[in-house]
Motif scaffolding. Structure first.
Motif, mmCIF file in Angstrom:
data_model
loop_
_atom_site.group_PDB
_atom_site.id
_atom_site.type_symbol
_atom_site.label_atom_id
_atom_site.label_comp_id
_atom_site.label_asym_id
_atom_site.label_seq_id
_atom_site.Cartn_x
_atom_site.Cartn_y
_atom_site.Cartn_z
ATOM 1 N N ASP A 98 1.007 -0.964 0.006
ATOM 2 C CA ASP A 98 -0.018 0.001 -0.161
ATOM 3 C C ASP A 98 0.852 1.293 -0.272
ATOM 4 O O ASP A 98 0.591 2.109 -0.661
ATOM 5 C CB ASP A 98 -0.920 0.083 1.325
ATOM 6 C CG ASP A 98 -2.023 1.018 1.180
ATOM 7 O OD1 ASP A 98 -2.605 0.990 0.294
ATOM 8 O OD2 ASP A 98 -2.004 1.777 2.083
ATOM 9 N N LEU A 99 1.754 1.296 0.807
ATOM 10 C CA LEU A 99 2.968 2.403 0.502
ATOM 11 C C LEU A 99 3.457 2.625 -0.700
ATOM 12 O O LEU A 99 3.673 3.766 -1.142
ATOM 13 C CB LEU A 99 3.809 2.245 1.934
ATOM 14 C CG LEU A 99 5.085 3.182 2.108
ATOM 15 C CD1 LEU A 99 4.434 4.771 2.321
ATOM 16 C CD2 LEU A 99 6.057 2.966 2.975
ATOM 17 N N GLY A 100 3.871 1.518 -1.239
ATOM 18 C CA GLY A 100 4.407 1.711 -2.577
ATOM 19 C C GLY A 100 3.372 2.176 -3.509
ATOM 20 O O GLY A 100 3.528 2.817 -4.378
ATOM 21 N N LYS A 106 2.456 9.403 -6.355
ATOM 22 C CA LYS A 106 3.324 10.572 -6.109
ATOM 23 C C LYS A 106 4.256 10.709 -7.224
ATOM 24 O O LYS A 106 4.424 11.841 -7.619
ATOM 25 C CB LYS A 106 3.916 10.589 -4.680
ATOM 26 C CG LYS A 106 2.918 10.816 -3.750
ATOM 27 C CD LYS A 106 3.539 10.605 -2.089
ATOM 28 C CE LYS A 106 2.501 10.616 -0.999
ATOM 29 N NZ LYS A 106 2.932 10.177 0.113
ATOM 30 N N ILE A 107 5.034 9.463 -7.545
ATOM 31 C CA ILE A 107 6.016 9.490 -8.612
ATOM 32 C C ILE A 107 5.421 10.071 -9.914
ATOM 33 O O ILE A 107 5.855 11.091 -10.602
ATOM 34 C CB ILE A 107 6.532 8.424 -8.477
ATOM 35 C CG1 ILE A 107 7.771 8.050 -7.375
ATOM 36 C CG2 ILE A 107 7.467 8.386 -9.771
ATOM 37 C CD1 ILE A 107 8.216 6.532 -7.057
ATOM 38 N N GLU A 129 12.939 10.007 -3.217
ATOM 39 C CA GLU A 129 12.398 10.449 -2.003
ATOM 40 C C GLU A 129 10.929 9.667 -1.826
ATOM 41 O O GLU A 129 10.624 9.282 -0.776
ATOM 42 C CB GLU A 129 11.554 11.889 -2.514
ATOM 43 C CG GLU A 129 10.848 12.533 -1.510
ATOM 44 C CD GLU A 129 10.349 13.885 -1.876
ATOM 45 O OE1 GLU A 129 9.360 14.545 -1.370
ATOM 46 O OE2 GLU A 129 10.581 14.435 -3.060
ATOM 47 N N PHE A 130 10.593 8.956 -3.075
ATOM 48 C CA PHE A 130 9.435 8.001 -3.081
ATOM 49 C C PHE A 130 9.772 6.484 -3.113
ATOM 50 O O PHE A 130 8.726 5.923 -3.737
ATOM 51 C CB PHE A 130 8.393 8.541 -3.882
ATOM 52 C CG PHE A 130 8.011 9.721 -3.387
ATOM 53 C CD1 PHE A 130 7.144 10.304 -2.438
ATOM 54 C CD2 PHE A 130 8.032 10.829 -4.189
ATOM 55 C CE1 PHE A 130 6.589 11.685 -2.193
ATOM 56 C CE2 PHE A 130 7.681 12.340 -4.046
ATOM 57 C CZ PHE A 130 7.047 12.459 -2.884
ATOM 58 N N HIS A 131 10.815 6.249 -2.951
ATOM 59 C CA HIS A 131 11.356 4.936 -2.929
ATOM 60 C C HIS A 131 10.712 3.499 -2.240
ATOM 61 O O HIS A 131 10.841 2.544 -2.491
ATOM 62 C CB HIS A 131 12.921 4.583 -2.903
ATOM 63 C CG HIS A 131 13.236 4.668 -1.542
ATOM 64 N ND1 HIS A 131 13.686 5.739 -0.958
ATOM 65 C CD2 HIS A 131 13.717 3.704 -0.990
ATOM 66 C CE1 HIS A 131 13.868 5.516 0.222
ATOM 67 N NE2 HIS A 131 13.938 4.196 0.298
ATOM 68 N N GLU A 132 10.173 3.839 -1.127
ATOM 69 C CA GLU A 132 9.609 2.831 -0.289
ATOM 70 C C GLU A 132 8.328 2.302 -0.895
ATOM 71 O O GLU A 132 7.502 2.901 -1.581
ATOM 72 C CB GLU A 132 9.428 3.429 1.145
ATOM 73 C CG GLU A 132 10.642 4.074 1.898
ATOM 74 C CD GLU A 132 10.379 4.520 3.371
ATOM 75 O OE1 GLU A 132 9.993 3.583 4.225
ATOM 76 O OE2 GLU A 132 10.265 5.607 3.517
ATOM 77 N N GLY A 133 8.687 0.781 -0.823
ATOM 78 C CA GLY A 133 7.349 0.030 -1.239
ATOM 79 C C GLY A 133 7.297 -0.065 -2.831
ATOM 80 O O GLY A 133 6.352 -0.508 -3.177
#
Length: 141
Positions: A98-100, A106-107, A129-133
Motif C-alpha cells: 500500500d505504501l508503494g 506521487k512519482i 524521495e518516494f522509493h519505499e514500497g
C-alpha cells in the motif's frame, strides 16, 4: 504457465504502444491459468482502478505499476539533452504494498506536474524521495 506472471504489460492507456483493453487482458490471463498480472502503462496510471476492480472480480492478483520516463538530468530541465528517445529513459516501477502504491502515485504525479517535457518525466531525486514500497525493473534497451 501457472507460476508465470507478466510484470510489464501495456493496455489501451499506453497511447500508441498498447492495444489490449483491461477486460481482454484480465480474460486472457485467466484463460492462461495465471494467478496474477501487472499493468505498467507508459507514464500514467489511468487504468489502474479499472484493472484492479476487474482483476479482483476475476480472482486474479492485480500488480499495480507504471513504466515511468526518467529524465537524464533534472526533471526541471526543459532543453533537449539528447534527441528522440534520448530525452528520457524508461523504468518499470511496481507497487510492492500500500505504501508503494501511494508512493507510485506521487512519482507519476510529479512527472506530470513538475517534469513534463514531451513526456511526464521524473528524475533520481523523485525516485529517491518516494522509493519505499517500490520494486524497480529494467525496461527498454
Amino acid at each position: 504457465m501457472q507460476d508465470f506472471v507478466h510484470l510489464h504489460v501495456h493496455t489501451q492507456y499506453s497511447l500508441l504502444d498498447g492495444q489490449a483493453s483491461v477486460s481482454a487482458l484480465v480474460d486472457k490471463a485467466m484463460k492462461d491459468g495465471m494467478k496474477g498480472i501487472a499493468v505498467t502503462d507508459h507514464g500514467n496510471m489511468f487504468g489502474v482502478k479499472e484493472f484492479y476492480d476487474a482483476a479482483n472480480a476475476a480472482g486474479l492478483k492485480p500488480i499495480l505499476g507504471c513504466e515511468v520516463y526518467v529524465a537524464p538530468g533534472s526533471r526541471f530541465d526543459k532543453e533537449a539533452v539528447g534527441s528522440g528517445d534520448d530525452r528520457y529513459y524508461h523504468l518499470v516501477l511496481l507497487a510492492e504494498n500500500d505504501l508503494g502504491y501511494h508512493n507510485l502515485m506521487k512519482i507519476v504525479s510529479r512527472g506530470f506536474t513538475e517534469g513534463y517535457y514531451y513526456k511526464p518525466r521524473v528524475d533520481i531525486e523523485v525516485l529517491q524521495e518516494f522509493h519505499e514500497g517500490i520494486i524497480a525493473l529494467s525496461a527498454c534497451l
